[in-house]
Enzyme design. Structure first.
Site, short mmCIF file in Angstrom:
data_model
loop_
_atom_site.label_atom_id
_atom_site.label_comp_id
_atom_site.label_asym_id
_atom_site.label_seq_id
_atom_site.Cartn_x
_atom_site.Cartn_y
_atom_site.Cartn_z
N GLY A 541 0.64 -1.32 0.11
CA GLY A 541 -0.05 0.01 -0.07
C GLY A 541 0.86 1.26 0.02
O GLY A 541 0.20 2.26 -0.51
N PHE A 542 2.01 0.86 0.47
CA PHE A 542 2.95 2.22 0.45
C PHE A 542 4.17 2.32 -0.36
O PHE A 542 5.18 3.05 -0.36
CB PHE A 542 3.34 2.58 1.89
CG PHE A 542 2.20 2.71 3.00
CD1 PHE A 542 1.61 4.10 2.82
CD2 PHE A 542 1.91 1.57 3.69
CE1 PHE A 542 0.39 4.17 3.78
CE2 PHE A 542 0.87 1.91 4.52
CZ PHE A 542 0.11 3.06 4.45
N GLY A 543 4.12 1.35 -1.24
CA GLY A 543 5.26 1.43 -2.28
C GLY A 543 5.65 0.03 -2.55
O GLY A 543 5.33 -1.10 -1.89
N VAL A 545 8.30 -3.44 -3.30
CA VAL A 545 9.49 -4.18 -2.72
C VAL A 545 10.45 -4.83 -3.91
O VAL A 545 9.63 -5.42 -4.76
CB VAL A 545 8.94 -5.05 -1.65
CG1 VAL A 545 10.06 -5.81 -0.90
CG2 VAL A 545 8.21 -4.45 -0.59
N ASP A 656 -1.85 -4.36 11.28
CA ASP A 656 -2.34 -4.58 9.94
C ASP A 656 -1.67 -6.08 9.89
O ASP A 656 -1.06 -6.30 8.65
CB ASP A 656 -1.42 -3.97 8.90
CG ASP A 656 -2.05 -3.69 7.66
OD1 ASP A 656 -1.28 -3.49 6.55
OD2 ASP A 656 -3.17 -4.23 7.42
#
Length: 844
Positions: A541-543, A545, A656
């Site tokens: 969700g934030f970038g 890998v 989460d």
């Protein structure tokens, strides 16, 4: 007296154990074992290197390894015959690995023969009831029969015997039968391969109607029969002079049909075997030449064995190679074909494109002349050969067709039992095999040239108009983007300056120093090949890998926080500050970080098996997770969460937890990752409130999703969902049983006392600890109860997972979110005064 092993013998057994690691089953010299007599009882057991030998020295029982593997089994073999010849296997379907053998044991427990693996779990048992379990004994006889008796005397009641559970070998004194009352068949079944003694496709059994032996493929196709009984033998079996060599006993009465045989000469060694090729062979041991001689072989022609060449293979008795793959196919297992074992068949070299009219190269048909047609076809009504071809071409599942002017036949399964017939054989038919265009190299080249010509003619007119349009738009678009990029860069610069100041403030405190290396942005670019798509492991969700490799060969995982995420700065601070201060075997380990301009990067250990969801939700990968591995994963996640909630210096609430945030190392050990949403609560505080609800739909507890209240019990709820997903192999966000989610489905099965139906179909009952599974389902339902105060804390969860008894576990209440919202309201029906951010789970 209980069997004791001296230190000298233990040293000898250790050497034997090491020497067995690479020993094959056929083609190996017999190993030297330490024998403990001819029987075992409650005080004696068999371990690696220790065996029992029949009183006359004919047979030996113990652990053996299969050819070219480190897989071990418990079996019976001929004592003084080399190479080692196994005639019975106990744990055919469940192998033992080399690492388990140091603790594996075969013994009598509670009146039963049991085989324990390396974790002391029962993987094979006789499952009988004894009146005197303490006096039960098991004796290996000189006929090769291993008998479990309800007492120490030879006259004691027989509880179980190996002759009632044959493997692939039929020896004198054993029996093949059909019980007319219970409908039970006692037969012999082939090994799957020379390295795998599990049940293969071929078997020899009694025909319940005619009473003859018959050879079967997958229990459905008969390809050989022994013929009728003539009073002395079967008409298709070898004829011997009555009462001189073999004493045959055939029974066909109201109770059963059975056949057994014995040998008059004690010097004669003989056995019937259903081979991995599907052939029934009778072997006799020739002592002078020290080898087995094939005395009898049926079917006499290998091509008469059903599916002898496997799927998409054709058998030609007039060819030196006998079996060959159809055009466009290659052997599935090259090593088997080198050994003339073809039953695993062939696979396509190139996938079909399913008749797509837009594809540059279309599938075509290859003509196979003079072949026998496979079974299981569909008859299609057509008026011409062209129409017959068209029906198969447009049917994606159709693999071949045949047309002879009167009927059109289509095949949608694997093509089995194909035989190539001689040119003068009038029984041969034409078969058209559907192949990919790449299997027709000459046609492919012509088609490619034609397609290229057509593209050129179509592209030239379009290029002129497109160039004019691009020239007009380029300048406008270019300058608009430059203006927008400068504005974004200024915004991110301001954000980063604020974030950097906040991190500096934290690191100035003694207890918050980041004790991990800082890496230059240039070194990370080199390690990830400038963040190439080929190195991308996934996108959160934030970038994204990426996988990276530093000089020296060390692999790392590089998390690059997205510059488009409004939560990226907070994500970065949490990742660096939290993970740096957490050290636990079930938490992912931080290796470093990087900051440069807009770039915010976290480096952590690379785990080769990626995330848990790539296994349990994938039809092929899920079979790699047996119940033992799944239970260890559940226990590892629980230990990681317990450390966060109770044992670490800081009380951490993850917020989460989900299957995609659980990573697996090479040994399938779980590690909790992604602490971007985690929160620290001070002292003994266990609950807090937020105005911004973030998380993943299907894993959020009701009090967090609706009221913004998060606590350690929020993580417990998520853990309960993960348990049920691991057990079932299903996502909680799926629909089951008229609109309920996985929690509702599990609750219904639990209340109906059918909880075992929740277990993933890929888990075999023979390898699944039912009591342990039910216990985990109970714990999972306790964790997802609607009222957070009813849920256990993680310390109690670990105690429950390690407990032996189900009776001490409380009964769960109805879980939260049993009723699912409709698809149209998934993103809007969760009402709250808080700002709500939900991640929808997607497969990686």
């Amino acid at each position: 007296m209980e069997f004791q092993v001296s230190s000298f013998v233990m040293f000898y057994l250790l050497l034997t154990f090491l020497s067995l690691n690479s020993s094959p089953i056929f083609g190996q010299e017999n190993q030297h074992y330490a024998s403990i007599g001819n029987k075992i009882d409650a005080k004696k057991s068999i371990i690696i290197g220790v065996t029992i030998v029949s009183s006359g020295g004919n047979f030996e029982l113990g652990f053996f390894a299969t050819q070219n593997t480190s897989n071990y089994y418990l079996g019976i073999w001929y004592k003084d015959i080399s190479p080692q010849t196994v005639m019975w296997v106990a744990n055919r379907e469940t192998k033992l690995s080399f690492s388990e053998m140091g603790n594996a044991e075969f013994r009598i427990r509670n009146g039963n023969l049991v085989l324990l693996n390396g974790t002391r779990r029962i993987i094979w048992s006789t499952n009988v009831n004894s009146k005197n379990p303490n006096s039960v004994t098991a004796v290996l006889g000189d006929d090769g029969n291993f008998v479990l008796r309800d007492g120490i005397n030879s006259t004691s009641r027989i509880l179980w015997q190996s002759f009632d559970h044959l493997s692939n070998t039929f020896v004198p004194g054993s029996k093949i039968s059909y019980n007319k009352k219970t409908k039970e068949l006692k037969s012999i079944t082939s090994w799957r391969s020379l390295e795998d003694p599990s049940s293969g496709p071929f078997s020899i059994e009694i025909d319940p109607i005619g009473g003859a032996f018959r050879a079967m493929w997958n229990g459905t196709e008969e390809y050989w029969s022994s013929g009728t009984w003539n009073g002395d033998t079967f008409t298709n079996l070898p004829h011997t002079k009555p009462h001189t060599t073999v004493n045959n006993t055939y029974i066909n009465d109201d109770k059963e049909i059975s056949f057994t045989y014995t040998l008059y000469s004690p010097l004669l060694i003989s056995r019937f075997v259903i081979d991995v090729t599907g052939e029934l062979k009778q072997f006799t041991w020739i002592d002078s030449s020290k080898q087995w001689n094939v005395f009898f072989l049926r079917p006499a022609q290998p091509c008469n064995v059903y599916a002898y060449c496997g799927a998409f293979g054709t058998c030609n008795p007039n060819s030196s190679s006998l079996c060959s793959c159809l055009p466009g196919f290659v052997p599935r297992l090259d090593n088997d074909w080198d050994l003339n074992i073809f039953s695993q068949g062939c696979v396509r070299k190139a996938n079909l494109i399913c008749g797509s009219s837009s594809a540059p190269f279309k599938d075509k048909f290859w003509l196979m002349s003079r072949v026998t047609l496979p079974k299981y076809y569909e008859t299609i009504r057509v008026t011409s050969a062209t129409e017959c071809e068209s029906t198969c071409f447009n049917n994606c599942s159709c693999t071949a067709y045949a047309y002879d002017g009167s009927e059109c036949l289509n095949w949608s399964r694997e093509l089995l039992n194909l035989q190539q017939l001689p040119q003068d054989d009038q029984q041969g038919r034409n078969l058209f095999i559907k192949l990919a265009a790449s299997d027709f190299p000459s046609d492919q080249a012509a088609t490619k040239q034609k397609q290229s010509s057509m593209r050129v003619k179509a592209i030239i007119p379009a290029i002129v108009s497109v160039i004019i349009l691009l020239v007009c738009c380029f300048t406008y678009i270019y300058f608009r983007r430059r203006i927008a990029q400068r504005k974004v860069q200024r915004n991110h610069l301001d954000q980063w300056q604020s974030s950097e100041n906040a991190i500096n403030d934290l690191t100035n405190e003694d207890e918050n120093i980041i004790d991990v290396p800082f890496f230059s942005f240039e070194s990370i670019l080199a390690a990830t090949d400038h963040f190439s798509e080929a190195n991308m492991l996934g996108r959160g969700g934030f970038g994204p890998v990426y996988k990276g490799k530093f000089p020296g060969g060390r692999d790392i995982a590089v998390k690059r926080l997205s510059t488009q995420s409004g939560q990226g700065i907070e994500e970065f601070k949490n990742e660096v500050l939290l993970i740096a201060r957490l050290q636990h075997r079930n938490l992912v380990r931080l290796l470093g970080y990087c900051v440069k301009g807009n770039e915010q990067i976290v480096l952590y250990e690379y785990l080769s098996n990626r995330s848990l969801d790539t296994f349990i939700f994938d039809k092929e990968n899920r079979i790699l997770l047996d119940w033992k591995k799944r239970f260890n994963i559940i226990l590892g996640i629980a230990r990681g969460l317990s450390y966060l909630h109770h044992d670490s210096r800081l009380r951490i609430i993850h917020r989460d937890l989900k299957t995609s945030n659980v990573l697996l190392d090479e040994g399938m050990n779980p590690k909790i990752s992604d602490f971007g949403l985690a929160r620290i609560v001070q002292g003994n505080t266990t609950q807090a409130n937020t105005s911004k609800v973030v998380g993943t739909y299907g894993y959020m507890s009701p009090e967090y999703a609706l009221d913004g209240l998060f606590s350690t019990k929020s993580d417990v709820f998520s853990f309960g969902v993960v348990i049920l997903e691991i057990i079932s192999g299903r996502r909680n966000t799926g629909f089951y049983n008229e609109g309920t989610n996985l929690l509702g489905h599990a609750w219904r099965l639990w209340t109906e006392e059918k909880a075992i139906n929740l277990v993933d179909e890929s888990l075999h009952e023979s390898t699944c600890n039912i009591d342990e599974v039910i216990k985990c389902i109970n714990i999972g339902l306790l964790c997802v109860q609607e009222n957070s105060s009813d849920r256990p804390n993680m310390s109690n969860v670990i105690l429950m997972l390690g407990g032996e008894s189900m009776s001490t576990l409380p009964r769960p209440n109805q879980p939260a979110f049993v009723a699912r919202p409709t698809a149209s309201s998934t993103s809007t029906t969760l009402s709250s005064n808080n700002e709500l951010t939900i991640t929808i789970e997607k497969g990686r």
